[in-house]
Design an enzyme around this catalytic site. Structure first.
Site, PDB file in Angstrom:
ATOM      1  N   ARG A   1      -8.334   3.703  -4.997  1.00  0.00           N
ATOM      2  CA  ARG A   1      -9.670   3.874  -4.411  1.00  0.00           C
ATOM      3  C   ARG A   1      -9.738   5.149  -3.568  1.00  0.00           C
ATOM      4  NH1 ARG A   1      -8.866  -1.598  -2.966  1.00  0.00           N
ATOM      5  NH2 ARG A   1     -10.040  -3.058  -4.259  1.00  0.00           N
TER       6      ARG A   1
ATOM      7  N   TYR B   1     -11.583   6.823  -0.283  1.00  0.00           N
ATOM      8  CA  TYR B   1     -12.323   6.448   0.916  1.00  0.00           C
ATOM      9  C   TYR B   1     -12.316   7.615   1.887  1.00  0.00           C
ATOM     10  CZ  TYR B   1      -7.460   4.821   1.273  1.00  0.00           C
ATOM     11  OH  TYR B   1      -6.099   4.696   1.170  1.00  0.00           O
TER      12      TYR B   1
ATOM     13  N   LYS C   1       0.812  -1.223   0.000  1.00  0.00           N
ATOM     14  CA  LYS C   1       0.000   0.000   0.000  1.00  0.00           C
ATOM     15  C   LYS C   1       0.843   1.271   0.000  1.00  0.00           C
ATOM     16  CE  LYS C   1      -3.525  -0.655  -0.376  1.00  0.00           C
ATOM     17  NZ  LYS C   1      -4.174  -1.062  -1.656  1.00  0.00           N
TER      18      LYS C   1
ATOM     19  N   LYS D   1      -7.045  -0.144  -7.800  1.00  0.00           N
ATOM     20  CA  LYS D   1      -6.010   0.819  -7.432  1.00  0.00           C
ATOM     21  C   LYS D   1      -6.575   2.242  -7.421  1.00  0.00           C
ATOM     22  CE  LYS D   1      -3.071  -2.506  -7.214  1.00  0.00           C
ATOM     23  NZ  LYS D   1      -2.598  -2.971  -5.889  1.00  0.00           N
TER      24      LYS D   1
ATOM     25  N   TRP E   1      -1.166   8.847 -12.203  1.00  0.00           N
ATOM     26  CA  TRP E   1      -0.419   8.824 -13.458  1.00  0.00           C
ATOM     27  C   TRP E   1      -0.506   7.449 -14.115  1.00  0.00           C
ATOM     28  CZ3 TRP E   1       2.305  13.052 -15.460  1.00  0.00           C
ATOM     29  CH2 TRP E   1       2.317  14.194 -14.629  1.00  0.00           C
TER      30      TRP E   1
END
Length: 889
Positions: A842, A844, A621, A840, A824
């Site tokens: 996301r 929240y 992450k 990818k 990008w």
């Protein structure tokens, strides 16, 4: 009460000066008598006997130096709620601190070699002259359980501050000292060891050494025998004292008729190794009057380490030996066994069983070469098979071929079936579960076709090799388990296929005898609880050097040690080995091309060019998938093939895939002939915080470059939580983020697991240190994850420079920001973009303020340590880290 004190003060004022002094004198006298009564009047335990040698001019050392009871001899103290604890043992880490003269000093290397052979942890330091001691304690715990000085004079001549520091540590934590004194041409012939009731007499020639049977440190060493003849060298030192703290361990006579003048005429046996019982200053020591070149010194040194550490660092008395006779039917005419040789083999086996329970020679066979000698030698083959039940048997290959040369498992299996058919026809047992490959081919480096064929045809469970992890140094040989087969370390014994005649032994027959009598072969048995020895058919014909060697070895071991030798069948031996060393079950794959011997027995169809040169290690992450995409756009870089289980990640070094072996790993990269670029890379984001990945990666890919991406650890933790919610993790769906990160230790286990996966990867400094323990800082690049997100082209410029790629690509021209995605993407022809998938980028909700504050405090110290580490590495601080450090002020 107050009135009494006032009246006493007035009385003292009225007393004349003389009377006051008299009262003070009487008070001091009474105090001395009371102190003496409790110090000397209380009954004591009997003290150990003295060395028995008087000091120069008859001076009594006891009269000058008061006795102090050593801390190691204190009684065991009961701790509330627990059993008795040895204060000296449990309060220190099982690590030896070794002070050496230099990094390359011979004695220092020999000390370290013995510690390594015993698998004892140690730390070496250059002996400080006036420098500082290393840190000896960590909070209330001692960092070392034993101190060794290569040169005891460096300890004796320490400056007052460091000497007091070390001595106080040794007394408080019950730590002993081992020291060596090696005389040279500048040494005084006789001198007192500064600060000790001990005198040294140097540059002597000694002979007829014996072990003192009263020495309390003896464990493996057996007393009662005298070693006749001169000791090596004429630079020996002997010790002299009549203080009861000193007990001789080894004693010898001087070679010359003249004795040292100050020793007197009755000093027949002089101590060359002496034990200080700690009665002088509370510290126990063992002092050697020479180095470790003398084999008895090595033996006593092992016992000294055990004694001074309370057996915490100790070798057991149990020894298991197995003697393999490879190629029992393979040998040129004139080198094979005849009938008398086979009879001698049987007789020696019977003799050895009286000293080594269950001793049985283990015979390896290649059936194709049965009856391939002279008529007399063929009769020897027949006699062997008539006694088939008297030996153990194990298969080689039918035609003694090297398995790594064959890439088809069925071909290997056919060869094995021929050998198995031969075995069944001649009554040779086929269920021993042990096999050895010719020249150790295919065992390590692993040739999976061999392992699979072994299991299919023979049901093999155990093999052995001298190649793991490397042939030399032999003390580092280890075992491992792969594909259900236990691989045990194998030892050489100084006998090779060409060592047939005693008189022709390389260097002279005396070299073989030295090897046995205290030399390398003896030390192999001493320092290894389990030894599988490799011998050959030719060692048992002609002069029968194999029989001579092991009969002599067993008798030498029985004479000089208390070791209890026995033999176990290979499967039981493997079980015993891995019960002793369970940590060795998991292999540590090495780069086969870094070792010429390994490369020679590795399949020619395999190449190290197929290994990656770059690892993107995570953490998760932080943008690793985006970086993986950007790297794949470069013409000089080639990524791994995707995995059906873990998509673009191989996840080799951190989990169960590692046990599939390097052949499995290489299959994820193209053959160099099939690609325009041989600079391979892989990305597995959970390598970063893995406890094993760094060591495993460095063993296989020692020259690889490493890239890690760091974002604010609080943001990373929150992103992982949201990632788990998006994947319908029931724990993440049940608990809020704040409940997860603040969960108590007694929270449900699944909640604690999620908490750890959120928080622990953010201990950036801890994990980076682990990687820096195995890779040089110049091989590791730390990227600012925030900058990768906002200015990826600039980051890619930095990476290209770090990797030293021949072609520099302008990423400003091939990357474009996609406003819909919010990140990008790769710019394609016609202005289109190729972006990462829906999972990818996301969006929240923002993190709640309570969690932000909790994580800022939680990661405060970790971030400070990270800043210090990056400074040491010479790498800039990420922008998010600079911001966080501002908040800590």
């Amino acid at each position: 009460m107050l009135g009494c004190v006032t009246r006493l003060r007035r009385l003292v004022r009225l007393l004349p000066l003389q009377t006051s002094l008299l009262i003070l004198f009487l008070f001091c006298t009474v105090s001395v008598f009371i102190f003496s009564y409790f110090l000397y009047g209380v009954k004591r335990e009997p003290e150990p006997s003295a060395v028995g040698l008087s000091g120069p001019e008859g001076a009594s050392a006891d009269s000058d130096y008061p006795r102090v009871i050593p801390s190691r001899l204190l009684p065991v103290r009961n701790v509330p709620g627990g059993s008795g604890v040895d204060l000296g043992g449990t309060r220190t880490d099982p690590v030896v601190l070794v002070f050496v003269e230099s990094q390359y000093s011979q004695l220092g290397q020999e000390i370290v070699a013995i510690l390594e052979s015993g698998r004892f942890k140690y730390r070496t330091e250059i002996s400080p002259g006036k420098g500082d001691m290393p840190t000896l304690t960590d909070k209330e715990r001692g960092r070392f359980t034993l101190v060794i000085y290569e040169n005891i004079l460096k300890y004796v001549n320490l400056d007052a501050w460091n000497r007091e520091l070390l001595d106080k540590y040794c007394v408080e934590y019950g730590v002993g000292i081992i020291g060596f004194f090696k005389a040279n041409e500048n040494s005084l012939l006789s001198a007192q060891l500064k600060g000790f009731p001990l005198f040294l007499h140097s540059n002597l020639g000694l002979k007829d050494c014996m072990v003192n049977p009263k020495s309390p440190l003896l464990f493996i060493t057996r007393a009662g025998q005298t070693l006749p003849g001169p000791l090596p060298g004429d630079d020996w030192t002997v010790f002299q004292s009549n203080h009861s703290t000193y007990e001789p361990v080894l004693m010898a006579k001087t070679q010359s008729a003249e004795s040292v003048a100050s020793l007197g005429q009755n000093a027949a046996m002089l101590p060359s190794v002496v034990q200080d019982l700690g009665l002088h200053d509370g510290i126990q020591r063992v002092l050697f009057g020479n180095n470790l070149n003398f084999w008895l010194h090595k033996l006593v040194f092992v016992d000294a380490v055990a004694f001074l550490t309370g057996k915490r660092l100790s070798l057991s008395l149990e020894r298991y030996i197995l003697v393999d006779i490879d190629d029992i039917f393979v040998g040129k005419e004139g080198t094979r066994m005849k009938v008398p040789d086979v009879k001698a083999l049987l007789e020696t086996q019977r003799e050895l069983r009286t000293h080594v329970p269950n001793f049985t020679f283990n015979l390896g066979f290649s059936g194709k070469f049965f009856h391939a000698g002279s008529d007399e030698e063929d009769l020897g083959d027949d006699l062997l098979l008539s006694h088939v039940k008297d030996f153990w048997w194990f298969p080689h290959m039918w035609s003694h071929m090297q398995p790594h040369l064959f890439h088809n498992q069925s071909v290997l299996a056919e060869q094995m079936l021929l050998n198995k058919k031969f075995a069944m026809e001649h009554g040779i047992p086929t269920n021993m579960g042990y096999a050895v490959a010719p020249h150790h081919s295919g065992v390590y480096p692993v040739h999976m076709q061999l392992y699979d064929a072994w299991k299919k045809v023979w049901g093999i469970k155990v093999t052995s090799t001298e190649e793991y992890p490397h042939l030399k140094p032999a003390r580092f040989r280890r075992g491992f388990i792969h594909s259900g087969i236990s691989v045990l370390p194998r030892q050489t014994c100084g006998l090779f296929t060409h060592t047939i005649f005693y008189k022709d032994y390389p260097g002279s027959p005396n070299e073989l005898d030295k090897l046995i009598n205290g030399g390398e072969l003896f030390l192999t048995v001493l320092l290894n609880p389990i030894s599988i020895f490799m011998t050959h058919l030719s060692n048992y014909g002609n002069d029968r050097l194999g029989l001579y060697t092991f009969k002599s070895l067993v008798m030498f071991v029985k004479t000089w040690t208390n070791m209890k030798m026995q033999t176990l069948p290979p499967i039981q031996l493997a079980q015993k080995y891995f019960s002793l060393f369970p940590s060795e079950r998991d292999p540590l794959w090495q780069d086969p091309c870094e070792d010429k011997r390994h490369k020679d027995i590795w399949s020619k169809e395999k190449t190290c060019d197929r290994f990656p040169k770059l690892l993107v290690i995570g953490p998760q992450k932080t943008g690793t998938t985006a970086l993986y995409l950007f790297l794949g756009m470069h013409p000089d870089l080639t990524s791994n093939y995707p995995s059906k289980e873990t998509f673009e990640e191989i996840q080799f070094f951190n989990g169960h895939n590692y046990h599939r072996g390097i052949d499995w790993y290489m299959e994820y990269f193209p053959l160099p002939s099939n690609t325009s670029s041989d600079y391979y890379f892989e990305k597995s984001a959970n390598y970063f915080d893995s406890e094993v990945a760094a060591q495993r990666a460095a063993a296989l890919l020692p020259k690889a470059k490493i890239i890690t991406i760091l974002i604010n650890p609080a943001d990373r933790a929150y992103s992982w939580y949201q990632h788990q919610r998006a994947h319908d993790d029931p724990v993440a769906l049940k608990y809020s983020f704040n409940e997860v990160i603040t969960a108590a230790r007694d929270a449900p286990i699944k909640l604690r697991v999620l908490q750890n996966r959120c928080l622990v990867p953010g201990w950036y400094a801890v994990h980076l240190e682990r990687w820096l323990n195995h890779y040089h800082s110049s091989q590791l690049l730390v990227l600012d994850g925030q900058m990768l997100k906002t200015e990826p082209a600039s980051v890619m410029d930095k990476i290209q420079k770090f990797l030293g790629l021949p072609n520099v690509i302008n990423y400003h021209k091939i990357l474009a920001f996609d406003p819909k995605k919010g990140f990008w993407c790769q710019l394609l022809e016609g202005g289109k973009t190729k972006c990462l998938g829906k999972s990818k980028g996301r969006r929240y909700p923002d993190m709640d303020p309570e969690s932000q504050e909790f994580l800022r405090e939680y990661y405060r110290d970790h971030n400070i340590e990270l800043s210090k580490l990056l400074y040491r590495m010479g790498q800039p601080l990420p922008s998010w880290l600079r911001e966080e450090l501002v908040h800590t002020r």
